[in-house]
Design an enzyme around this catalytic site. Sequence first.
Site: not given
Length: 457
Positions: A104, A410
Amino acid sequence: MQAEPKKSQAGNAREGAAEPAVSLVGKEYEVEVGPVAHGGHCIARTAEGQVLFVRHTLPGETVIARVTEGEEGARFLRADAVSVLEPSKDRVEAPCPYAGPGRCGGCDWQHAKPGAQRRLKGEVIAEQLQRLAGLTPEEAGWDGTVMPAEGDKLPAGEVPSWRTRVQYAVDADGNAGLRRHRSHEVEPIEHCMIAAEGVSELGIEQRDWSGMASIEAIAASGSQDRQVILAPKPGARLPIVELDKPVSVMRIGEKDGGTHRVHGRPFVRERADGRTYRVGSGGFWQVHPKAAETLMLAVMQGLTPRKGDTALDLYCGVGLFAGALADRVGEKGAVLGIESGKRAVEDARHNLASFDRVRIEQGKVESVLPRTGITEADLIVLDPPRAGAGKQTVKHLAGLGARRIAYVACDPAALARDLGYFRDGGYRVRTLRAFDLFPMTHHVECVAILEPAEKGR
């Protein structure tokens, strides 16, 4: 004498073509790992001096790095640490069974202690500030720390369940999973450790999703609202959705790409600053349950709004900062929000309908702001997408003479670039704060407060 036949153009092209580059994928190198870099990896070099961006490692380690992307002569190679020969003291065994090379791609730092993760993020911020803005932490008014969100300071080996929105991909057998790193391949999972409890309790991973391309699961932190957004494959029928908790269902239209209601509310309700916000499907809301409140407080503390101030909230989403500003500038103040998303603008207007002096405009900031005719503002908040605001928008904002500007970012690289543009426009960074609102990943959120440079002298 008979003329020699001409060679075909294809033949000439073959003769003149450069030799194809030799792929190095799969090749292994023993390397000493250097500093962390922006993007969830560390930097190492092969014996020949070629740069390796290595995932699943930590600074100071000696590892066997296997190349995952790149070729001879490339500026850099990407690689995974497949064997750790000399581990860092900050290394832990990854708590998640799906973390690791080739698995993942959602988490970058499962193998690092929580405190080390925050330190690594701080090093990335400092490096980007220095390289792209020429600022030291001291010059940015930053103490160098990355603060955990409330409740996230856990011992090594424990993982905070913070992700209130999870985008699942679906494999060929109908299993829900997550994308592998820099790949379209799906890693089927039984449980995502960083998923918020409200997402996990839906039981997405235990269902057959044949015919679906993706499923987004949303668990509002400000209410009990739950929602799934289904994206069917071309020509596929929508399944009957029976999950473990009450949930509203939306679907992505095959022709228009829009989000359409199947049943239930077409929005979820979130809370921040004592106010309820409606967030429609596809609308932006911070993913960490503490993020909206944390960032709102950091922005308001940095701006210190006064009664009667005029303020701009750029890239305003559903109106989080506009609402907080409107509360504080009072009836004699005014707030203008600008947002490109049509649904987000509808939500923002609904959420802030009780404020007579708040206006929300739809469109891109760089297009709408010049058309407003605004020549000055007391306060500005901007929370741009990952790419940042850009040179022209920053130049425009610097010309409005704001007393203070709050920049919510961000991406530390985009932040640093834009801070450099603000410096060129006569603004200095007063303070910078960093928050670990994406634990286990390389992502980090920053709030920079700027003021006119002459005030800092």
